[in-house]
Enzyme design. Structure first.
Site, PDB file in Angstrom:
ATOM      1  N   LYS A  68       0.446 -10.003   9.003  1.00  0.00           N
ATOM      2  CA  LYS A  68       0.529  -8.565   9.259  1.00  0.00           C
ATOM      3  C   LYS A  68      -0.844  -8.130   9.748  1.00  0.00           C
ATOM      4  CE  LYS A  68       1.317  -4.019   7.184  1.00  0.00           C
ATOM      5  NZ  LYS A  68       1.616  -3.256   5.936  1.00  0.00           N
ATOM      6  N   ILE A 121       5.712  -3.862  10.609  1.00  0.00           N
ATOM      7  CA  ILE A 121       5.950  -3.490   9.214  1.00  0.00           C
ATOM      8  C   ILE A 121       5.548  -2.024   9.121  1.00  0.00           C
ATOM      9  CG2 ILE A 121       5.416  -3.966   6.797  1.00  0.00           C
ATOM     10  CD1 ILE A 121       4.658  -6.850   7.775  1.00  0.00           C
ATOM     11  N   TYR A 132      -2.130 -10.586   5.110  1.00  0.00           N
ATOM     12  CA  TYR A 132      -2.284  -9.163   5.438  1.00  0.00           C
ATOM     13  C   TYR A 132      -3.737  -8.882   5.784  1.00  0.00           C
ATOM     14  CZ  TYR A 132      -1.750  -4.057   4.779  1.00  0.00           C
ATOM     15  OH  TYR A 132      -1.726  -2.693   4.942  1.00  0.00           O
ATOM     16  N   ARG A 153      -9.249  -1.139   4.984  1.00  0.00           N
ATOM     17  CA  ARG A 153      -9.155  -0.933   3.537  1.00  0.00           C
ATOM     18  C   ARG A 153      -9.957  -1.950   2.738  1.00  0.00           C
ATOM     19  NH1 ARG A 153      -5.177   2.579   1.390  1.00  0.00           N
ATOM     20  NH2 ARG A 153      -3.899   3.560   3.008  1.00  0.00           N
ATOM     21  N   THR A 189       0.831  -1.204   0.000  1.00  0.00           N
ATOM     22  CA  THR A 189       0.000   0.000   0.000  1.00  0.00           C
ATOM     23  C   THR A 189       0.864   1.251   0.000  1.00  0.00           C
ATOM     24  OG1 THR A 189      -1.654  -1.193   1.303  1.00  0.00           O
ATOM     25  CG2 THR A 189      -1.848   1.201   1.216  1.00  0.00           C
ATOM     26  N   THR A 190       1.870   1.285   0.879  1.00  0.00           N
ATOM     27  CA  THR A 190       2.741   2.449   0.973  1.00  0.00           C
ATOM     28  C   THR A 190       3.565   2.633  -0.290  1.00  0.00           C
ATOM     29  OG1 THR A 190       2.835   2.117   3.366  1.00  0.00           O
ATOM     30  CG2 THR A 190       4.501   3.551   2.417  1.00  0.00           C
ATOM     31  N   TYR A 205     -13.554  -5.685  -2.523  1.00  0.00           N
ATOM     32  CA  TYR A 205     -14.693  -5.463  -3.415  1.00  0.00           C
ATOM     33  C   TYR A 205     -15.485  -6.755  -3.626  1.00  0.00           C
ATOM     34  CZ  TYR A 205     -17.808  -3.808  -6.994  1.00  0.00           C
ATOM     35  OH  TYR A 205     -18.946  -3.510  -7.694  1.00  0.00           O
TER      36      TYR A 205
END
Length: 293
Positions: A162, A204, A134, A139, A45-46, A108
């Site tokens: 994570k 992380i 993750y 999100r 994401t980052t 989604y």
């Protein structure tokens, strides 16, 4: 197997005139490893992985692998809401030299818990690389339930989680169910002390893009001197809070630009920070460094 303990970094991806700036990325990777990072997470994401094309993603992996040269594991975000596509891309990053992959929950077209087990298992078994699950319901609007983590941890390739829930009760539940050696990493910089208190294996981190040695020092200090770890964390906390001024990774991109590891660019639908928000981050970083305004 434990991929790492301590602080890993979800690295940003620099752009210049719309293209990935691989040279700056390589300098950043080297800086982070030289300053104590235990692993580099690429294309997350980052790292704006959702706006990178496949060629860009693979070249970033190749660059990270080259610069690391075996010093730390290179872990790559390859999860999507398409199981077959996730397998295809994961096999390519494996060929590019990745040490492990990270798989986000489908978004989604989210599934149920049985679907999560089937999805993650299919990818892990096809790719045969260590997998970090993750869990980031803020999100994806989908949580990997503790019992589901327990089932998935029985797979030889699924070795870590994570956890970006920020929920210590969730951490405790998962920790009580998974086998020894299954690692749980925080995905939230602002709650690492309570995470470590409950047996978390590391973080992380986003802020570690800018202060890698300092964030790793907090982890190391906690093992022998929790009070010192708390003191060090309290010092960096205002900077972490400042990075919440807007949606990640826009704020950290502004900060690493100031440090010379980006050129201010993000890719749509992200947009650069407002000037006032950039000033908040700039001032917080200067205060952390003990510099006067």
């Amino acid at each position: 197997m434990t991929l790492f303990t301590g602080t890993a970094v979800a690295i940003t991806t620099p752009f210049k005139d719309g293209a990935v700036d691989y040279g700056t990325f390589e300098r950043h990777v080297d800086f982070l490893i030289n300053n104590g990072m235990q692993s580099i997470f690429v294309n997350g994401t980052t790292g704006e992985g959702s706006t990178l094309n496949e060629d860009e993603k693979l070249k970033l992996v190749e660059c990270a692998v080259k610069i690391s040269d075996g010093r730390v594991p290179i872990i790559v975000g390859t999860g999507t809401n398409n199981t077959a596509l996730s397998i295809e891309h994961s096999l390519k990053v494996k060929e590019a030299g990745a040490d492990a992959i990270m798989l986000i929950t489908p978004y989604y077209n989210k599934t149920n818990q049985r679907g999560l087990i089937a999805h993650f298992t299919a990818i892990a078994d096809a790719v045969e690389l260590p997998v970090v699950l993750y869990n980031v319901p803020s999100r994806t609007n989908l949580t990997i339930e503790p019992g589901t983590v327990k089932t998935l941890a029985e797979n030889d390739y699924i070795v870590a989680l994570k956890d970006a829930t920020g929920d210590m009760r969730y951490l405790e539940q998962v920790k009580s169910l998974v086998p020894e050696g299954f690692a749980i990493y925080s995905g939230n910089d602002d709650s690492i002390i309570p995470f470590y208190e409950r047996g978390g294996d590391g973080v992380i981190s986003v802020v570690a893009n800018a202060v890698p040695a300092e964030f790793q020092t907090i982890y190391e200090a906690y093992a022998t001197n929790p009070e010192e770890a708390q003191r060090l964390f309290d010092k960096v906390r205002p900077l972490i809070d400042a990075l919440a001024v807007d949606v990640n990774p826009m704020p950290i991109k502004a900060l690493v630009t100031e440090l010379g590891f980006a050129d201010g660019e993000v890719r749509l639908p992200l947009v650069p920070l407002e000037e006032a928000d950039s000033k908040v981050i700039h001032e917080a970083y200067k205060a952390y460094r003990g510099e006067s305004s």
